[in-house]
Write a protein that holds these residues in place. Structure first.
Motif, PDB file in Angstrom:
ATOM      1  N   PHE A   1       0.810  -1.331   0.027  1.00  0.00           N
ATOM      2  CA  PHE A   1       0.115   0.136   0.026  1.00  0.00           C
ATOM      3  C   PHE A   1       0.853   1.046  -0.052  1.00  0.00           C
ATOM      4  N   PRO A   2       0.670   2.312  -1.158  1.00  0.00           N
ATOM      5  CA  PRO A   2       1.471   3.373  -0.911  1.00  0.00           C
ATOM      6  C   PRO A   2       1.007   4.615   0.359  1.00  0.00           C
ATOM      7  N   ALA A   3       1.919   5.031   0.877  1.00  0.00           N
ATOM      8  CA  ALA A   3       1.386   5.961   1.758  1.00  0.00           C
ATOM      9  C   ALA A   3       1.027   7.224   1.157  1.00  0.00           C
ATOM     10  N   PRO A   4       0.437   8.230   1.808  1.00  0.00           N
ATOM     11  CA  PRO A   4      -0.260   9.452   1.031  1.00  0.00           C
ATOM     12  C   PRO A   4       0.577   9.974  -0.161  1.00  0.00           C
ATOM     13  N   ALA A   5       1.709  10.487   0.480  1.00  0.00           N
ATOM     14  CA  ALA A   5       2.778  11.229  -0.622  1.00  0.00           C
ATOM     15  C   ALA A   5       3.097  10.457  -1.842  1.00  0.00           C
ATOM     16  N   LEU A   6       3.185   9.045  -1.577  1.00  0.00           N
ATOM     17  CA  LEU A   6       3.681   8.265  -2.750  1.00  0.00           C
ATOM     18  C   LEU A   6       2.546   8.117  -3.530  1.00  0.00           C
ATOM     19  N   ALA A   7       1.388   7.800  -2.844  1.00  0.00           N
ATOM     20  CA  ALA A   7       0.047   7.529  -3.833  1.00  0.00           C
ATOM     21  C   ALA A   7      -0.199   8.989  -4.537  1.00  0.00           C
ATOM     22  N   ASP A   8       0.361  10.236  -4.058  1.00  0.00           N
ATOM     23  CA  ASP A   8      -0.173  11.563  -4.670  1.00  0.00           C
ATOM     24  C   ASP A   8       1.095  11.608  -6.009  1.00  0.00           C
ATOM     25  N   ALA A   9       2.170  11.148  -5.571  1.00  0.00           N
ATOM     26  CA  ALA A   9       3.104  11.122  -6.648  1.00  0.00           C
ATOM     27  C   ALA A   9       2.893  10.230  -7.752  1.00  0.00           C
ATOM     28  N   LEU A  10       2.352   9.012  -7.692  1.00  0.00           N
ATOM     29  CA  LEU A  10       1.996   8.011  -8.738  1.00  0.00           C
ATOM     30  C   LEU A  10       0.747   8.487  -9.342  1.00  0.00           C
ATOM     31  N   ASP A  11      -0.171   9.311  -8.608  1.00  0.00           N
ATOM     32  CA  ASP A  11      -1.345   9.818  -9.430  1.00  0.00           C
ATOM     33  C   ASP A  11      -0.886  10.793 -10.368  1.00  0.00           C
ATOM     34  N   ALA A  12       0.172  11.741  -9.891  1.00  0.00           N
ATOM     35  CA  ALA A  12       0.476  12.940 -10.686  1.00  0.00           C
ATOM     36  C   ALA A  12       1.110  12.235 -12.057  1.00  0.00           C
ATOM     37  N   VAL A  13       1.968  11.373 -12.053  1.00  0.00           N
ATOM     38  CA  VAL A  13       2.768  10.729 -13.111  1.00  0.00           C
ATOM     39  C   VAL A  13       1.631   9.874 -13.811  1.00  0.00           C
ATOM     40  N   THR A  14       0.570   9.367 -13.385  1.00  0.00           N
ATOM     41  CA  THR A  14      -0.244   8.488 -14.224  1.00  0.00           C
ATOM     42  C   THR A  14      -1.215   9.585 -15.169  1.00  0.00           C
ATOM     43  N   GLU A  15      -1.564  10.949 -14.273  1.00  0.00           N
ATOM     44  CA  GLU A  15      -2.200  11.746 -15.004  1.00  0.00           C
ATOM     45  C   GLU A  15      -1.535  12.913 -16.037  1.00  0.00           C
ATOM     46  N   ALA A  16      -0.295  12.722 -15.971  1.00  0.00           N
ATOM     47  CA  ALA A  16       0.393  13.496 -16.489  1.00  0.00           C
ATOM     48  C   ALA A  16       0.235  13.408 -18.218  1.00  0.00           C
ATOM     49  N   ASP A  17       0.300  14.777 -18.830  1.00  0.00           N
ATOM     50  CA  ASP A  17       0.482  14.486 -20.541  1.00  0.00           C
ATOM     51  C   ASP A  17       1.919  14.366 -20.977  1.00  0.00           C
ATOM     52  N   GLY A  18       2.841  14.367 -20.193  1.00  0.00           N
ATOM     53  CA  GLY A  18       4.293  14.270 -20.460  1.00  0.00           C
ATOM     54  C   GLY A  18       5.038  13.777 -19.384  1.00  0.00           C
ATOM     55  N   LEU A  19       6.155  13.421 -19.530  1.00  0.00           N
ATOM     56  CA  LEU A  19       7.156  13.095 -18.397  1.00  0.00           C
ATOM     57  C   LEU A  19       8.526  13.349 -18.911  1.00  0.00           C
ATOM     58  N   VAL A  20       9.141  14.075 -17.912  1.00  0.00           N
ATOM     59  CA  VAL A  20      10.875  13.997 -18.057  1.00  0.00           C
ATOM     60  C   VAL A  20      11.250  13.321 -16.883  1.00  0.00           C
ATOM     61  N   VAL A  21      12.007  12.129 -17.102  1.00  0.00           N
ATOM     62  CA  VAL A  21      12.644  11.346 -16.158  1.00  0.00           C
ATOM     63  C   VAL A  21      14.322  11.456 -15.998  1.00  0.00           C
ATOM     64  N   VAL A  22      14.742  11.610 -14.893  1.00  0.00           N
ATOM     65  CA  VAL A  22      16.270  11.841 -14.855  1.00  0.00           C
ATOM     66  C   VAL A  22      16.729  11.006 -13.751  1.00  0.00           C
ATOM     67  N   THR A  23      17.820  10.046 -14.090  1.00  0.00           N
ATOM     68  CA  THR A  23      18.675   9.385 -12.925  1.00  0.00           C
ATOM     69  C   THR A  23      19.970   9.566 -12.858  1.00  0.00           C
ATOM     70  N   PRO A  24      20.459   9.340 -11.954  1.00  0.00           N
ATOM     71  CA  PRO A  24      22.197   9.335 -11.923  1.00  0.00           C
ATOM     72  C   PRO A  24      22.464   7.900 -12.325  1.00  0.00           C
ATOM     73  N   VAL A  25      23.545   7.766 -12.647  1.00  0.00           N
ATOM     74  CA  VAL A  25      24.234   6.334 -13.253  1.00  0.00           C
ATOM     75  C   VAL A  25      24.883   5.630 -11.927  1.00  0.00           C
ATOM     76  N   PHE A  26      24.314   4.450 -11.649  1.00  0.00           N
ATOM     77  CA  PHE A  26      24.924   3.662 -10.695  1.00  0.00           C
ATOM     78  C   PHE A  26      25.383   2.271 -11.165  1.00  0.00           C
ATOM     79  N   SER A  27      26.587   1.792 -11.444  1.00  0.00           N
ATOM     80  CA  SER A  27      27.173   0.626 -11.881  1.00  0.00           C
ATOM     81  C   SER A  27      26.323   0.322 -13.360  1.00  0.00           C
ATOM     82  N   ALA A  28      26.576   1.391 -13.908  1.00  0.00           N
ATOM     83  CA  ALA A  28      26.323   1.567 -15.646  1.00  0.00           C
ATOM     84  C   ALA A  28      25.045   1.275 -15.928  1.00  0.00           C
ATOM     85  N   SER A  29      24.079   1.777 -14.804  1.00  0.00           N
ATOM     86  CA  SER A  29      22.696   1.445 -15.136  1.00  0.00           C
ATOM     87  C   SER A  29      21.883   2.714 -14.267  1.00  0.00           C
TER      88      SER A  29
END
Length: 240
Positions: free
Chosen positions: A55-83
């Motif tokens: 079960f997602p806690a409220p803050a996580l659930a809110d973030a998941l809802d925002a991603v699901t309802e978005a018209d577009g996403l920008v996703v950025v990650t640091p690289v660890f162990s070449a991934s």
């Protein structure tokens, strides 16, 4: 329109967040989209708990809802162990378990940061396959920023090109949902500097489509026996 930025940077300040902000600003300037940033470092504990209790806690659930309802996403990650980082992958694992269609047909701009340019292949070897599996529409240009790229030539141009591609997809999809598909496509192409051909004779009537199929231009048959399906029609099929 809504543009959501997912940043998996761990430090403060973070080069990952800096790249995310620059990409978001460039894309939003072309679409006038409302921007929201999701900082995964603030959700790390909740993401871990979601794996153990389901079960997602409220803050996580809110973030998941925002991603699901978005018209577009920008996703950025640091690289660890070449991934991508474990935190980045865990967030999208939680999203996929919650709703396996959450990213289907959604425009996504992928980006990563690292200490050396040798890890730039992470975009095509790790990030692109991940979002292809989630059935997102990944823009052609990914952005990788190594330590030496900040303040150097090339990075601003890559950011602008990738942001233009994301904005074009978001604008085209928004216009298609509003019933102005042709105008939206023309506006999207104009935003990326792509030239459109002058109008010619009226096209031949398009045969009626089978019930349940998305409306759109008929597939074009090319010499050699293969058929080209218009990009908007492919996106509409993914959205179902």
């Amino acid at each position: 329109m809504k543009l959501v930025v997912v940043s998996a940077g761990l430090s403060v300040p973070s080069s990952t967040r800096l790249l995310a902000d620059r990409l978001a600003r460039a894309a939003a300037g072309r679409t006038s989209a409302e921007v929201r940033v999701v900082e995964l470092r603030d959700l790390a504990v909740e993401i871990a708990h979601n794996f153990t209790n389901g079960f997602p806690a409220p803050a996580l659930a809110d973030a998941l809802d925002a991603v699901t309802e978005a018209d577009g996403l920008v996703v950025v990650t640091p690289v660890f162990s070449a991934s991508y980082s474990g935190l980045f992958k865990s967030f999208f694992d939680v999203l996929g378990v919650r709703d396996q269609d959450a990213l289907a047909g959604k425009p996504v701009l992928i980006a990563a940061t690292g200490g050396t340019a040798r890890h730039s292949l992470v975009l095509d070897h790790a990030l692109r396959p991940l979002f292809a599996h989630l059935r997102a529409v990944v823009v052609p240009t990914g952005v990788y920023a190594a330590s030496e790229d900040w303040g150097a030539e090339g990075l601003p141009e890559r950011i602008d090109r990738a942001a233009g591609e994301l904005a074009a997809l978001m604008t085209g999809l928004s216009a298609a949902r509003g019933g102005t598909r042709e105008a939206g496509a023309a506006e999207a192409l104009a935003g990326t500097g792509t030239k459109t051909e002058a109008a010619g004779p009226a096209p031949a009537p398009v045969p009626a489509q089978a019930p349940g199929r998305a409306a759109g231009p008929a597939p074009e048959e090319k010499p050699g026996g293969f058929t080209v399906v218009p990009f908007e029609q492919q996106l509409a099929a993914l959205r179902k």
